[in-house]
Design a protein around this motif. Structure first.
Motif, PDB file in Angstrom:
ATOM      1  N   VAL A 147       0.877  -1.178   0.000  1.00  0.00           N
ATOM      2  CA  VAL A 147       0.000   0.000   0.000  1.00  0.00           C
ATOM      3  C   VAL A 147       0.905   1.216   0.000  1.00  0.00           C
ATOM      4  CG1 VAL A 147      -1.778   1.293   1.229  1.00  0.00           C
ATOM      5  CG2 VAL A 147      -1.796  -1.217   1.282  1.00  0.00           C
ATOM      6  N   ILE A 148       0.721   2.088  -0.968  1.00  0.00           N
ATOM      7  CA  ILE A 148       1.594   3.259  -1.067  1.00  0.00           C
ATOM      8  C   ILE A 148       0.767   4.549  -0.973  1.00  0.00           C
ATOM      9  CG2 ILE A 148       1.641   2.911  -3.595  1.00  0.00           C
ATOM     10  CD1 ILE A 148       4.318   4.346  -3.633  1.00  0.00           C
ATOM     11  N   GLY A 149       1.008   5.284   0.094  1.00  0.00           N
ATOM     12  CA  GLY A 149       0.373   6.582   0.263  1.00  0.00           C
ATOM     13  C   GLY A 149       1.257   7.667  -0.326  1.00  0.00           C
ATOM     14  N   HIS A 150       0.785   8.888  -0.312  1.00  0.00           N
ATOM     15  CA  HIS A 150       1.621   9.960  -0.876  1.00  0.00           C
ATOM     16  C   HIS A 150       1.301  11.315  -0.255  1.00  0.00           C
ATOM     17  CE1 HIS A 150      -1.228  12.157  -3.602  1.00  0.00           C
ATOM     18  NE2 HIS A 150      -1.931  11.074  -3.364  1.00  0.00           N
ATOM     19  N   ALA A 151       2.274  12.214  -0.386  1.00  0.00           N
ATOM     20  CA  ALA A 151       2.107  13.579   0.124  1.00  0.00           C
ATOM     21  C   ALA A 151       1.173  14.384  -0.779  1.00  0.00           C
ATOM     22  CB  ALA A 151       3.479  14.259   0.195  1.00  0.00           C
ATOM     23  N   MET A 152       0.562  15.404  -0.206  1.00  0.00           N
ATOM     24  CA  MET A 152      -0.322  16.321  -0.922  1.00  0.00           C
ATOM     25  C   MET A 152      -1.560  15.600  -1.497  1.00  0.00           C
ATOM     26  SD  MET A 152       2.036  18.734  -0.628  1.00  0.00           S
ATOM     27  CE  MET A 152       1.563  20.162  -1.581  1.00  0.00           C
ATOM     28  N   CYS A 153      -2.080  14.631  -0.748  1.00  0.00           N
ATOM     29  CA  CYS A 153      -3.197  13.822  -1.249  1.00  0.00           C
ATOM     30  C   CYS A 153      -4.519  14.588  -1.144  1.00  0.00           C
ATOM     31  CB  CYS A 153      -3.291  12.510  -0.467  1.00  0.00           C
ATOM     32  SG  CYS A 153      -4.592  11.423  -1.078  1.00  0.00           S
ATOM     33  N   GLY A 154      -5.161  14.777  -2.292  1.00  0.00           N
ATOM     34  CA  GLY A 154      -6.434  15.504  -2.327  1.00  0.00           C
ATOM     35  C   GLY A 154      -7.540  14.759  -1.600  1.00  0.00           C
ATOM     36  N   GLY A 155      -7.489  13.430  -1.640  1.00  0.00           N
ATOM     37  CA  GLY A 155      -8.500  12.632  -0.943  1.00  0.00           C
ATOM     38  C   GLY A 155      -8.419  12.840   0.559  1.00  0.00           C
ATOM     39  N   ILE A 156      -7.192  12.856   1.068  1.00  0.00           N
ATOM     40  CA  ILE A 156      -7.007  13.074   2.507  1.00  0.00           C
ATOM     41  C   ILE A 156      -7.410  14.499   2.877  1.00  0.00           C
ATOM     42  CG2 ILE A 156      -5.286  13.194   4.355  1.00  0.00           C
ATOM     43  CD1 ILE A 156      -5.948  10.319   3.452  1.00  0.00           C
ATOM     44  N   GLN A 157      -7.110  15.429   2.004  1.00  0.00           N
ATOM     45  CA  GLN A 157      -7.528  16.816   2.241  1.00  0.00           C
ATOM     46  C   GLN A 157      -9.060  16.893   2.356  1.00  0.00           C
ATOM     47  OE1 GLN A 157      -5.972  19.479  -0.703  1.00  0.00           O
ATOM     48  NE2 GLN A 157      -6.088  21.224   0.658  1.00  0.00           N
ATOM     49  N   ALA A 158      -9.743  16.164   1.462  1.00  0.00           N
ATOM     50  CA  ALA A 158     -11.208  16.140   1.495  1.00  0.00           C
ATOM     51  C   ALA A 158     -11.706  15.493   2.786  1.00  0.00           C
ATOM     52  CB  ALA A 158     -11.738  15.376   0.285  1.00  0.00           C
ATOM     53  N   LEU A 159     -11.001  14.472   3.244  1.00  0.00           N
ATOM     54  CA  LEU A 159     -11.386  13.792   4.491  1.00  0.00           C
ATOM     55  C   LEU A 159     -11.283  14.758   5.672  1.00  0.00           C
ATOM     56  CD1 LEU A 159     -12.011  11.132   6.083  1.00  0.00           C
ATOM     57  CD2 LEU A 159      -9.541  10.776   6.188  1.00  0.00           C
ATOM     58  N   LEU A 160     -10.211  15.532   5.705  1.00  0.00           N
ATOM     59  CA  LEU A 160      -9.972  16.424   6.842  1.00  0.00           C
ATOM     60  C   LEU A 160     -10.836  17.676   6.801  1.00  0.00           C
ATOM     61  CD1 LEU A 160      -6.078  16.190   7.099  1.00  0.00           C
ATOM     62  CD2 LEU A 160      -7.751  15.172   8.655  1.00  0.00           C
ATOM     63  N   HIS A 161     -11.087  18.165   5.594  1.00  0.00           N
ATOM     64  CA  HIS A 161     -11.768  19.467   5.488  1.00  0.00           C
ATOM     65  C   HIS A 161     -13.105  19.401   4.764  1.00  0.00           C
ATOM     66  CE1 HIS A 161      -7.964  21.068   6.906  1.00  0.00           C
ATOM     67  NE2 HIS A 161      -7.353  20.435   5.930  1.00  0.00           N
ATOM     68  N   GLY A 162     -13.520  18.205   4.329  1.00  0.00           N
ATOM     69  CA  GLY A 162     -14.745  18.074   3.546  1.00  0.00           C
ATOM     70  C   GLY A 162     -14.425  18.183   2.064  1.00  0.00           C
ATOM     71  N   ALA A 163     -15.111  17.384   1.258  1.00  0.00           N
ATOM     72  CA  ALA A 163     -14.857  17.398  -0.182  1.00  0.00           C
ATOM     73  C   ALA A 163     -15.429  18.670  -0.794  1.00  0.00           C
ATOM     74  CB  ALA A 163     -15.487  16.173  -0.831  1.00  0.00           C
ATOM     75  N   PRO A 164     -14.759  19.224  -1.812  1.00  0.00           N
ATOM     76  CA  PRO A 164     -15.337  20.372  -2.514  1.00  0.00           C
ATOM     77  C   PRO A 164     -16.713  20.007  -3.071  1.00  0.00           C
ATOM     78  CG  PRO A 164     -13.079  19.928  -3.265  1.00  0.00           C
ATOM     79  CD  PRO A 164     -13.468  18.784  -2.380  1.00  0.00           C
TER      80      PRO A 164
END
Ligand SMILES: [Zn+2]
Length: 215
Positions: A98-115
């Motif tokens: 399993v490979i994660g990555h920096a600057m992930c938009g999905g994780i950003q959506a999880l933390l702040h809500g999806a656009p």
């Protein structure tokens, strides 16, 4: 699309010619990938490129934020789980990465809500990673994205173990589960160790052995 077709023509003239015998062998004998890789769909984190892999070496699943849903036979279609099942039970891969990555938009959506424009599916998909968010929320705000990106890998590895035939294969020593994290800003790959920590030194064997030699 024209740029893609141009790329295809370069592929036919270059990579295809160079790898032709490999493709012929793969089509004759079937694929025997060494690993199943589960990565984000993000265009900057292509596992084939990061691992410098040849055709036929990696069986790849990509989705928003490299998530694995828990094992669930609810009768509904499961795209991720079906690809995992095929790789593990039919192709019998020896490793899952399993490979994660920096600057992930999905994780950003999880933390702040999806656009709003991606609210039909992304929010609900990212709910799989709610436990990762909960762990990240205990940290200072500026660290949460990074922590949650790493936690998403740990969560996917834990969810993989809810698949009974993965757990039994791991217990039998026939399958190993691995976590990695790719920093798209530096090109550095960290690897998750038995100690539960992501560390770039684990992927820099050459540099480590050189240092030892110097000592
Ligand atoms: Zn991502």
């Amino acid at each position: 699309m024209d740029a893609l077709i141009d790329g295809y023509r370069r592929f036919r003239a270059g990579t295809w010619q160079a790898e032709k015998s490999r493709f012929e062998e793969l089509s004759r004998l079937g694929q025997r990938p060494r690993a199943l890789v589960i990565a984000c769909s993000d265009s900057r984190t292509d596992p084939q490129m990061v691992f410098n892999a040849a055709p036929g070496e990696l069986f790849v699943i990509r989705n928003v934020a490299n998530l694995v849903p828990p094992y669930d036979q609810d009768g509904r279609p499961h795209g991720v789980s079906s690809a995992i099942e095929y790789a593990v039970r039919s192709l019998r891969v020896r490793d899952i990465v399993v490979i994660g990555h920096a600057m992930c938009g999905g994780i950003q959506a999880l933390l702040h809500g999806a656009p709003a424009e991606v609210s039909d599916f992304v929010d609900q998909w990212m709910r799989i990673a709610e436990p990762a968010k909960q762990r990240a929320m205990t940290a200072p705000a500026e660290q949460r994205q990074d922590i949650c990106e790493h936690e998403s890998v740990r969560l996917s590895l834990a969810n993989l173990m809810t698949f009974p035939w993965i757990k039994s294969a791991v217990d039998a020593g026939a399958l190993t589960l691995n976590g990695c994290f790719f920093d798209i800003r530096s090109g550095v790959l960290e690897r998750l160790g038995q100690d539960g920590i992501f560390d770039r030194s684990r992927t820099e064997k050459l540099a480590v052995s050189r240092r030892r030699h110097a000592l």
